[in-house]
Design a protein around this motif. Structure first.
Motif, PDB file in Angstrom:
ATOM      1  N   TYR A 146     117.432  53.995   7.224  1.00 21.81           N
ATOM      2  CA  TYR A 146     118.194  53.717   8.439  1.00 21.81           C
ATOM      3  C   TYR A 146     119.330  54.731   8.561  1.00 21.81           C
ATOM      4  CZ  TYR A 146     115.984  49.081   8.689  1.00 21.81           C
ATOM      5  OH  TYR A 146     115.092  48.049   8.772  1.00 21.81           O
ATOM      6  N   THR A 147     119.624  55.130   9.778  1.00 22.98           N
ATOM      7  CA  THR A 147     120.777  55.981  10.058  1.00 22.98           C
ATOM      8  C   THR A 147     121.901  55.082  10.559  1.00 22.98           C
ATOM      9  OG1 THR A 147     119.360  57.849  10.644  1.00 22.98           O
ATOM     10  CG2 THR A 147     121.634  57.918  11.431  1.00 22.98           C
ATOM     11  N   ILE A 148     123.020  55.094   9.881  1.00 28.10           N
ATOM     12  CA  ILE A 148     124.158  54.270  10.287  1.00 28.10           C
ATOM     13  C   ILE A 148     124.911  55.024  11.382  1.00 28.10           C
ATOM     14  CG2 ILE A 148     126.272  53.099   9.541  1.00 28.10           C
ATOM     15  CD1 ILE A 148     123.582  52.070   8.251  1.00 28.10           C
ATOM     16  N   ILE A 149     125.070  54.371  12.532  1.00 31.14           N
ATOM     17  CA  ILE A 149     125.756  54.992  13.663  1.00 31.14           C
ATOM     18  C   ILE A 149     127.216  54.548  13.705  1.00 31.14           C
ATOM     19  CG2 ILE A 149     125.780  55.255  16.172  1.00 31.14           C
ATOM     20  CD1 ILE A 149     122.742  54.600  16.083  1.00 31.14           C
ATOM     21  N   HIS A 150     127.454  53.262  13.546  1.00 30.94           N
ATOM     22  CA  HIS A 150     128.816  52.730  13.545  1.00 30.94           C
ATOM     23  C   HIS A 150     128.932  51.582  12.554  1.00 30.94           C
ATOM     24  CE1 HIS A 150     129.385  54.590  17.627  1.00 30.94           C
ATOM     25  NE2 HIS A 150     130.543  54.849  17.073  1.00 30.94           N
ATOM     26  N   ARG A 151     130.149  51.445  12.031  1.00 24.87           N
ATOM     27  CA  ARG A 151     130.508  50.281  11.229  1.00 24.87           C
ATOM     28  C   ARG A 151     131.730  49.650  11.870  1.00 24.87           C
ATOM     29  NH1 ARG A 151     130.915  51.344   4.888  1.00 24.87           N
ATOM     30  NH2 ARG A 151     131.355  49.120   5.045  1.00 24.87           N
ATOM     31  N   ASN A 152     131.747  48.347  11.945  1.00 27.21           N
ATOM     32  CA  ASN A 152     132.895  47.608  12.469  1.00 27.21           C
ATOM     33  C   ASN A 152     133.320  48.114  13.845  1.00 27.21           C
ATOM     34  OD1 ASN A 152     133.634  47.931   9.162  1.00 27.21           O
ATOM     35  ND2 ASN A 152     133.295  45.920  10.012  1.00 27.21           N
ATOM     36  N   TRP A 153     132.348  48.235  14.732  1.00 23.71           N
ATOM     37  CA  TRP A 153     132.633  48.685  16.105  1.00 23.71           C
ATOM     38  C   TRP A 153     133.212  47.523  16.903  1.00 23.71           C
ATOM     39  CZ3 TRP A 153     131.065  47.567  21.111  1.00 23.71           C
ATOM     40  CH2 TRP A 153     131.447  48.502  22.081  1.00 23.71           C
ATOM     41  N   HIS A 154     134.324  47.770  17.572  1.00 24.45           N
ATOM     42  CA  HIS A 154     135.034  46.712  18.298  1.00 24.45           C
ATOM     43  C   HIS A 154     134.864  46.835  19.805  1.00 24.45           C
ATOM     44  CE1 HIS A 154     137.331  44.848  15.014  1.00 24.45           C
ATOM     45  NE2 HIS A 154     137.197  46.032  14.453  1.00 24.45           N
ATOM     46  N   SER A 155     134.725  45.696  20.441  1.00 22.63           N
ATOM     47  CA  SER A 155     134.769  45.564  21.893  1.00 22.63           C
ATOM     48  C   SER A 155     135.730  44.415  22.155  1.00 22.63           C
ATOM     49  CB  SER A 155     133.375  45.248  22.443  1.00 22.63           C
ATOM     50  OG  SER A 155     133.438  44.940  23.821  1.00 22.63           O
ATOM     51  N   GLU A 171     120.102  52.991  13.412  1.00 21.79           N
ATOM     52  CA  GLU A 171     118.889  53.355  14.140  1.00 21.79           C
ATOM     53  C   GLU A 171     117.794  53.685  13.141  1.00 21.79           C
ATOM     54  OE1 GLU A 171     117.235  56.626  17.364  1.00 21.79           O
ATOM     55  OE2 GLU A 171     119.393  56.430  17.080  1.00 21.79           O
ATOM     56  N   LYS A 172     116.589  53.266  13.490  1.00 20.46           N
ATOM     57  CA  LYS A 172     115.410  53.611  12.701  1.00 20.46           C
ATOM     58  C   LYS A 172     114.199  53.509  13.608  1.00 20.46           C
ATOM     59  CE  LYS A 172     112.856  52.828   8.488  1.00 20.46           C
ATOM     60  NZ  LYS A 172     112.594  51.992   7.334  1.00 20.46           N
ATOM     61  N   ASP A 173     113.366  54.514  13.563  1.00 15.97           N
ATOM     62  CA  ASP A 173     112.118  54.524  14.335  1.00 15.97           C
ATOM     63  C   ASP A 173     112.355  54.266  15.821  1.00 15.97           C
ATOM     64  OD1 ASP A 173     110.783  54.957  11.912  1.00 15.97           O
ATOM     65  OD2 ASP A 173     110.539  52.799  11.567  1.00 15.97           O
ATOM     66  N   PHE A 205     127.867  53.713  25.379  1.00 12.32           N
ATOM     67  CA  PHE A 205     127.221  54.904  24.837  1.00 12.32           C
ATOM     68  C   PHE A 205     125.940  55.284  25.589  1.00 12.32           C
ATOM     69  CE2 PHE A 205     129.809  53.218  21.333  1.00 12.32           C
ATOM     70  CZ  PHE A 205     130.610  54.325  21.109  1.00 12.32           C
ATOM     71  N   GLN A 206     125.667  54.583  26.681  1.00  5.39           N
ATOM     72  CA  GLN A 206     124.502  54.854  27.534  1.00  5.39           C
ATOM     73  C   GLN A 206     123.221  54.980  26.707  1.00  5.39           C
ATOM     74  OE1 GLN A 206     125.698  58.278  29.832  1.00  5.39           O
ATOM     75  NE2 GLN A 206     127.089  57.073  31.087  1.00  5.39           N
ATOM     76  N   ILE A 207     122.972  53.965  25.916  1.00  5.39           N
ATOM     77  CA  ILE A 207     121.809  53.936  25.032  1.00  5.39           C
ATOM     78  C   ILE A 207     120.684  53.168  25.704  1.00  5.39           C
ATOM     79  CG2 ILE A 207     120.938  53.078  22.819  1.00  5.39           C
ATOM     80  CD1 ILE A 207     123.777  53.553  21.708  1.00  5.39           C
ATOM     81  N   ASP A 208     119.507  53.755  25.673  1.00  2.00           N
ATOM     82  CA  ASP A 208     118.330  53.119  26.243  1.00  2.00           C
ATOM     83  C   ASP A 208     117.243  53.046  25.171  1.00  2.00           C
ATOM     84  OD1 ASP A 208     116.557  51.965  28.015  1.00  2.00           O
ATOM     85  OD2 ASP A 208     115.907  53.876  28.862  1.00  2.00           O
ATOM     86  N   LEU A 209     117.468  52.164  24.222  1.00  2.00           N
ATOM     87  CA  LEU A 209     116.507  51.934  23.134  1.00  2.00           C
ATOM     88  C   LEU A 209     116.269  50.433  23.007  1.00  2.00           C
ATOM     89  CD1 LEU A 209     117.939  54.192  20.254  1.00  2.00           C
ATOM     90  CD2 LEU A 209     115.871  54.621  21.592  1.00  2.00           C
ATOM     91  N   PRO A 210     115.125  50.046  22.486  1.00  2.00           N
ATOM     92  CA  PRO A 210     114.953  48.632  22.166  1.00  2.00           C
ATOM     93  C   PRO A 210     115.960  48.232  21.087  1.00  2.00           C
ATOM     94  CG  PRO A 210     112.974  49.893  21.582  1.00  2.00           C
ATOM     95  CD  PRO A 210     113.966  50.848  22.167  1.00  2.00           C
ATOM     96  N   VAL A 211     116.413  46.984  21.150  1.00  4.47           N
ATOM     97  CA  VAL A 211     117.422  46.492  20.209  1.00  4.47           C
ATOM     98  C   VAL A 211     116.838  45.374  19.362  1.00  4.47           C
ATOM     99  CG1 VAL A 211     119.694  45.407  19.982  1.00  4.47           C
ATOM    100  CG2 VAL A 211     119.278  47.060  21.819  1.00  4.47           C
ATOM    101  N   ARG A 212     117.162  45.423  18.063  1.00  2.00           N
ATOM    102  CA  ARG A 212     116.754  44.365  17.140  1.00  2.00           C
ATOM    103  C   ARG A 212     118.015  43.815  16.488  1.00  2.00           C
ATOM    104  NH1 ARG A 212     113.526  46.650  12.458  1.00  2.00           N
ATOM    105  NH2 ARG A 212     115.378  46.354  11.189  1.00  2.00           N
TER     106      ARG A 212
END
Length: 121
Positions: free
Chosen positions: A24-33, A43-45, A87-94
């Motif tokens: 897995y590629t770690i993109i963020h840790r402890n991201w706040h909104s 992210e992976k695959d 982040f304007q991400i268009d990927l499936p989310v799990r």
């Protein structure tokens, strides 16, 4: 730092290492909104994985994953929606849960993939 906060940080560190060891590629840790937080975004695959980490000393008072309540799920989903838009991400989310049990290595780690689905509002 309070003892339970230290344990939680160790648990998150272990969860990150666990995911990285599995590609897995770690993109963020402890991201706040606002007041909400996403523990790990990876992210992976070509899939975005939002992982909630629950760390416990032991299972005396129940399983760590049982702490992910319906209210917590709604909060994670709302934060994920904000994340995707920002982040304007268009990927499936799990949505996964990673449990870390123990006070010292080796920790018992369980990775629950597709632990929950976004509720229909």
């Amino acid at each position: 730092m309070a003892e339970h906060n230290e344990l939680g940080k160790k648990g998150e560190d272990e969860a990150v290492a666990y995911l990285q060891d599995r590609g897995y590629t770690i993109i963020h840790r402890n991201w706040h909104s606002g007041k909400r937080e996403l523990d790990i975004v990876a992210e992976k695959d070509r899939e975005l994985i939002v992982a909630e980490v629950k760390t416990r000393r032991n299972e005396r008072y129940g399983l760590p994953e049982d702490a992910v309540t319906n209210q917590k799920i709604r909060s994670i989903v709302a934060s994920t929606d904000a994340y995707l838009k920002k982040f304007q991400i268009d990927l499936p989310v799990r949505f996964d849960i990673i449990t870390v049990v123990g006070t010292e290595p080796p920790y018992h780690i369980e990775h629950i993939k597709e632990a929950f689905f976004p509720p229909i509002w």
